[in-house]
Design a protein around this motif. Sequence first.
Motif, PDB file in Angstrom:
ATOM      1  N   ALA A 218       0.846  -1.196   0.000  1.00 44.05           N
ATOM      2  CA  ALA A 218       0.000   0.000   0.000  1.00 44.05           C
ATOM      3  C   ALA A 218       0.877   1.240   0.000  1.00 44.05           C
ATOM      4  O   ALA A 218       1.921   1.273   0.647  1.00 44.05           O
ATOM      5  N   GLU A 219       0.414   2.248  -0.738  1.00 45.73           N
ATOM      6  CA  GLU A 219       1.134   3.529  -0.766  1.00 45.73           C
ATOM      7  C   GLU A 219       0.143   4.642  -0.487  1.00 45.73           C
ATOM      8  O   GLU A 219      -1.008   4.569  -0.957  1.00 45.73           O
ATOM      9  N   SER A 220       0.587   5.679   0.212  1.00 44.53           N
ATOM     10  CA  SER A 220      -0.325   6.808   0.440  1.00 44.53           C
ATOM     11  C   SER A 220      -0.185   7.846  -0.662  1.00 44.53           C
ATOM     12  O   SER A 220      -1.054   8.698  -0.819  1.00 44.53           O
ATOM     13  N   ILE A 221       0.891   7.775  -1.434  1.00 46.27           N
ATOM     14  CA  ILE A 221       1.070   8.761  -2.506  1.00 46.27           C
ATOM     15  C   ILE A 221       0.185   8.415  -3.711  1.00 46.27           C
ATOM     16  O   ILE A 221      -0.296   7.280  -3.846  1.00 46.27           O
ATOM     17  N   GLY A 222       0.026   9.393  -4.581  1.00 43.86           N
ATOM     18  CA  GLY A 222      -0.663   9.132  -5.845  1.00 43.86           C
ATOM     19  C   GLY A 222       0.369   8.679  -6.868  1.00 43.86           C
ATOM     20  O   GLY A 222       1.247   7.879  -6.546  1.00 43.86           O
ATOM     21  N   GLU A 228       2.100   9.732 -16.841  1.00 42.04           N
ATOM     22  CA  GLU A 228       2.040   9.298 -18.239  1.00 42.04           C
ATOM     23  C   GLU A 228       2.246   7.789 -18.341  1.00 42.04           C
ATOM     24  O   GLU A 228       1.509   7.081 -19.019  1.00 42.04           O
ATOM     25  N   TYR A 229       3.269   7.307 -17.624  1.00 39.20           N
ATOM     26  CA  TYR A 229       3.534   5.864 -17.631  1.00 39.20           C
ATOM     27  C   TYR A 229       2.409   5.118 -16.907  1.00 39.20           C
ATOM     28  O   TYR A 229       1.866   4.136 -17.409  1.00 39.20           O
ATOM     29  N   TYR A 230       2.033   5.614 -15.724  1.00 40.24           N
ATOM     30  CA  TYR A 230       1.138   4.844 -14.864  1.00 40.24           C
ATOM     31  C   TYR A 230      -0.247   4.689 -15.498  1.00 40.24           C
ATOM     32  O   TYR A 230      -0.857   3.615 -15.416  1.00 40.24           O
ATOM     33  N   ASP A 231      -0.729   5.737 -16.144  1.00 37.49           N
ATOM     34  CA  ASP A 231      -2.090   5.664 -16.688  1.00 37.49           C
ATOM     35  C   ASP A 231      -2.175   4.628 -17.813  1.00 37.49           C
ATOM     36  O   ASP A 231      -3.243   4.098 -18.099  1.00 37.49           O
ATOM     37  N   LYS A 232      -1.032   4.322 -18.434  1.00 37.53           N
ATOM     38  CA  LYS A 232      -1.029   3.276 -19.481  1.00 37.53           C
ATOM     39  C   LYS A 232      -0.813   1.906 -18.856  1.00 37.53           C
ATOM     40  O   LYS A 232      -1.068   0.879 -19.475  1.00 37.53           O
ATOM     41  N   SER A 233      -0.309   1.910 -17.640  1.00 40.37           N
ATOM     42  CA  SER A 233       0.115   0.653 -17.040  1.00 40.37           C
ATOM     43  C   SER A 233      -0.898   0.144 -16.012  1.00 40.37           C
ATOM     44  O   SER A 233      -1.482  -0.938 -16.163  1.00 40.37           O
ATOM     45  N   GLY A 234      -1.107   0.922 -14.942  1.00 35.71           N
ATOM     46  CA  GLY A 234      -2.027   0.522 -13.883  1.00 35.71           C
ATOM     47  C   GLY A 234      -1.343  -0.367 -12.850  1.00 35.71           C
ATOM     48  O   GLY A 234      -0.222  -0.850 -13.052  1.00 35.71           O
ATOM     49  N   ARG A 289     -10.903  -4.201  -8.909  1.00 34.33           N
ATOM     50  CA  ARG A 289     -10.085  -3.056  -9.342  1.00 34.33           C
ATOM     51  C   ARG A 289     -10.642  -1.807  -8.705  1.00 34.33           C
ATOM     52  O   ARG A 289     -11.859  -1.669  -8.567  1.00 34.33           O
ATOM     53  N   GLY A 290      -9.771  -0.885  -8.343  1.00 33.54           N
ATOM     54  CA  GLY A 290     -10.254   0.357  -7.742  1.00 33.54           C
ATOM     55  C   GLY A 290      -9.536   1.561  -8.319  1.00 33.54           C
ATOM     56  O   GLY A 290      -8.478   1.443  -8.946  1.00 33.54           O
ATOM     57  N   GLN A 291     -10.147   2.717  -8.080  1.00 34.89           N
ATOM     58  CA  GLN A 291      -9.541   3.986  -8.514  1.00 34.89           C
ATOM     59  C   GLN A 291      -9.873   5.029  -7.455  1.00 34.89           C
ATOM     60  O   GLN A 291     -11.030   5.112  -7.007  1.00 34.89           O
ATOM     61  N   TYR A 292      -8.874   5.829  -7.038  1.00 31.78           N
ATOM     62  CA  TYR A 292      -9.136   6.727  -5.908  1.00 31.78           C
ATOM     63  C   TYR A 292      -9.871   7.997  -6.295  1.00 31.78           C
ATOM     64  O   TYR A 292      -9.727   8.511  -7.398  1.00 31.78           O
ATOM     65  N   LEU A 293     -10.675   8.476  -5.321  1.00 26.26           N
ATOM     66  CA  LEU A 293     -11.417   9.722  -5.475  1.00 26.26           C
ATOM     67  C   LEU A 293     -10.582  10.865  -4.890  1.00 26.26           C
ATOM     68  O   LEU A 293      -9.561  10.624  -4.247  1.00 26.26           O
ATOM     69  N   SER A 294     -11.069  12.069  -5.071  1.00 29.27           N
ATOM     70  CA  SER A 294     -10.359  13.223  -4.492  1.00 29.27           C
ATOM     71  C   SER A 294     -10.777  13.395  -3.029  1.00 29.27           C
ATOM     72  O   SER A 294     -11.798  12.834  -2.595  1.00 29.27           O
ATOM     73  N   TYR A 301      -7.791  10.277  -8.942  1.00 27.01           N
ATOM     74  CA  TYR A 301      -6.912   9.626  -9.921  1.00 27.01           C
ATOM     75  C   TYR A 301      -7.089  10.279 -11.289  1.00 27.01           C
ATOM     76  O   TYR A 301      -6.107  10.626 -11.965  1.00 27.01           O
ATOM     77  N   GLN A 302      -8.343  10.457 -11.716  1.00 28.17           N
ATOM     78  CA  GLN A 302      -8.600  10.977 -13.078  1.00 28.17           C
ATOM     79  C   GLN A 302      -8.092  12.404 -13.232  1.00 28.17           C
ATOM     80  O   GLN A 302      -7.557  12.769 -14.279  1.00 28.17           O
ATOM     81  N   GLN A 303      -8.223  13.191 -12.154  1.00 28.71           N
ATOM     82  CA  GLN A 303      -7.701  14.570 -12.229  1.00 28.71           C
ATOM     83  C   GLN A 303      -6.178  14.543 -12.316  1.00 28.71           C
ATOM     84  O   GLN A 303      -5.575  15.262 -13.105  1.00 28.71           O
ATOM     85  N   GLU A 304      -5.559  13.688 -11.498  1.00 22.14           N
ATOM     86  CA  GLU A 304      -4.098  13.619 -11.487  1.00 22.14           C
ATOM     87  C   GLU A 304      -3.576  13.134 -12.839  1.00 22.14           C
ATOM     88  O   GLU A 304      -2.573  13.630 -13.351  1.00 22.14           O
ATOM     89  N   ALA A 305      -4.285  12.162 -13.426  1.00 23.01           N
ATOM     90  CA  ALA A 305      -3.852  11.609 -14.719  1.00 23.01           C
ATOM     91  C   ALA A 305      -4.218  12.552 -15.869  1.00 23.01           C
ATOM     92  O   ALA A 305      -3.832  12.303 -17.010  1.00 23.01           O
ATOM     93  N   LYS A 306      -4.954  13.611 -15.582  1.00 27.44           N
ATOM     94  CA  LYS A 306      -5.490  14.535 -16.605  1.00 27.44           C
ATOM     95  C   LYS A 306      -6.215  13.736 -17.684  1.00 27.44           C
ATOM     96  O   LYS A 306      -6.045  13.957 -18.887  1.00 27.44           O
ATOM     97  N   ASN A 307      -6.972  12.764 -17.233  1.00 28.96           N
ATOM     98  CA  ASN A 307      -7.699  11.888 -18.147  1.00 28.96           C
ATOM     99  C   ASN A 307      -9.048  11.576 -17.494  1.00 28.96           C
ATOM    100  O   ASN A 307      -9.194  10.588 -16.763  1.00 28.96           O
ATOM    101  N   PRO A 308     -10.059  12.449 -17.766  1.00 28.43           N
ATOM    102  CA  PRO A 308     -11.331  12.331 -17.027  1.00 28.43           C
ATOM    103  C   PRO A 308     -12.066  11.015 -17.280  1.00 28.43           C
ATOM    104  O   PRO A 308     -12.943  10.648 -16.502  1.00 28.43           O
ATOM    105  N   ASN A 309     -11.696  10.317 -18.353  1.00 26.03           N
ATOM    106  CA  ASN A 309     -12.381   9.045 -18.630  1.00 26.03           C
ATOM    107  C   ASN A 309     -11.506   7.834 -18.325  1.00 26.03           C
ATOM    108  O   ASN A 309     -11.850   6.708 -18.700  1.00 26.03           O
ATOM    109  N   SER A 310     -10.393   8.063 -17.660  1.00 30.29           N
ATOM    110  CA  SER A 310      -9.475   6.940 -17.445  1.00 30.29           C
ATOM    111  C   SER A 310     -10.139   5.816 -16.642  1.00 30.29           C
ATOM    112  O   SER A 310     -10.810   6.057 -15.637  1.00 30.29           O
ATOM    113  N   THR A 311      -9.948   4.592 -17.122  1.00 30.15           N
ATOM    114  CA  THR A 311     -10.436   3.425 -16.365  1.00 30.15           C
ATOM    115  C   THR A 311      -9.254   2.599 -15.853  1.00 30.15           C
ATOM    116  O   THR A 311      -9.403   1.428 -15.517  1.00 30.15           O
TER     117      THR A 311
END
Length: 490
Positions: A218-222, A228-234, A289-294, A301-311
């Motif tokens: 577990a990590e507390s950081i985003g 750029e790498y992470y949004d393609k990887s997950g 699978r999960g994705q963090y909220l603000s 997550y989506q704001q940080e990735a600058k990708n509002p539709n990121s899954t």
Amino acid sequence: MTHKIIPVPAFDYFVFGATGDLAQRKLLPALYYRFIDGQIPQSARVIGCSRSKLDTPGYRQLAANAIRDQVKPDYLDAKLLEDFLSIISYQKIDVSDPESWCSFASVIEQTDQTNRVIVFYLSVAPSLFMPIINGLKQHNLHNNARLVVEKPLGLDLESAKNLNTILLDAFEEDRIYRIDHYLGKETVQNLMALRFANSLFEPLWNSRYIANVQITAAESIGMGGREEYYDKSGAMRDMVQNHLLQLLCLSAMEPPISYDANGIRDEKLKVLRSLQPYSGSDVGRNTVRGQYLSNDRHLSYQQEAKNPNSTTESYVAINVGINNWRWSGTPFYLRTGKRLRTNMTEISFEFRHVPHSIFGGLDTPTKPNAMVIRLQPDERIDLEIMTKEPGPGGMRLRQSILDATFDSKTNQSFRMPRAYERLLLDVVRGDQTLFMRGDEVEAAWAWVDPIIEAWQASGEAPETYEALSQGPAGAFELIAQAGHRWRTIQ
Ligand code: NAP
């Protein structure tokens, strides 16, 4: 002192990506620590290789800053730092430029490399692996040298196979060092010592006595600048395919014939091949699978990735079955995520309940025993056992924690080494025990790929979870189905 310093032979460590984050935060400080321990000879050479317009004094300045930033003040010594910097030099190179390779090669050709171990460390984006390997080959620099590569080792099975082909085209398997720095952690090596140097645990190390195993990173950081790498990887590709499966292998493997590279890696490979394959609807039943909220302090997550539709998933939980005699019936739960409650990496082995409690009617019920191997933040091994609450008041039970990390008598002046220290010098010693073999990497992808494909085919978005929480609700349901509970991330 409990540790023994065995100096390594003279070496030339060429670090491609020498100005990057990994080199500055991990590699240079690790080499410095081993230098001040007296393990690195003054004749060794560390050659930083990058595009940046620097000369040797400029790079030494960068290295000095990185070391002052990363090394604990107690270990910063001006004279030793100066001596360490004197073994460092810089060689400017754009690895994508053939002319740059010619001048790089001509400098190396003028250097006497006899009786030295030559290492090329690729601390660069994977897209640069091919140009570097081609450049080394074209100029005959690869002969007798060792190659170190970092994750990501492919994005799926096909790309991992392609990468292995590229690496093996220039280097034999016994000269390729695929780093998973989790394997360099002292507690991970201690897990092997506990399992295979004691007769105490082995009889219990199976599904008859162990109810479940939980591996949490577990990590507390985003995403921390890696968007750029992470949004393609997950999380699945970034953490599960490598670190978590490696920890699972070391936890579950059979005793190897001996503590050597192929003995250990053969056994790890057998575990990977015994994993219950998941595809189609099995995936929905056994993974979350999960994705963090603000929250008021952090972006979603989506704001940080600058990708509002990121899954893309920033969290994964999986119930992994191992189909062999030892483990059939014991789930291995893997869980990893970003922006969780805190930073915590641990493996816990939870034993089965006592078959019958003779303490029925007491206020405190017995809790199952657990062995917990903490990798971070503090490396330690705990045994959770039930004991009597001391003093009067009748037979009251409590859970006690035995520290099984190190013998406290001999532990006084011990500095817990960082994972990279051990691994960087293992390369010089030619010891591949704590590195991944190509077939292991491929076997891990072969298990992971169908899960990712099923997620993509479902078209479902990941479940959301609160920032700095324990993760999505679905993960708790996943494990509750078998009557188990996650350990708290704390
Ligand atoms: P980074 O900070 O982006 O550094 C990349 C390095 O590559 C820089 O030194 C850059 O040097 C050099 N570079 C880029 N293009 C080049 C070219 N054409 N010729 C020569 N050098 C070139 O990356 P990093 O975080 O250090 O990560 C390096 C690798 O390790 C990546 O594959 C990453 O996934 C992996 N990794 C990193 C970490 C970590 O903690 N950072 C952990 C595990 C794995 P110039 O800017 O001077 O050109």
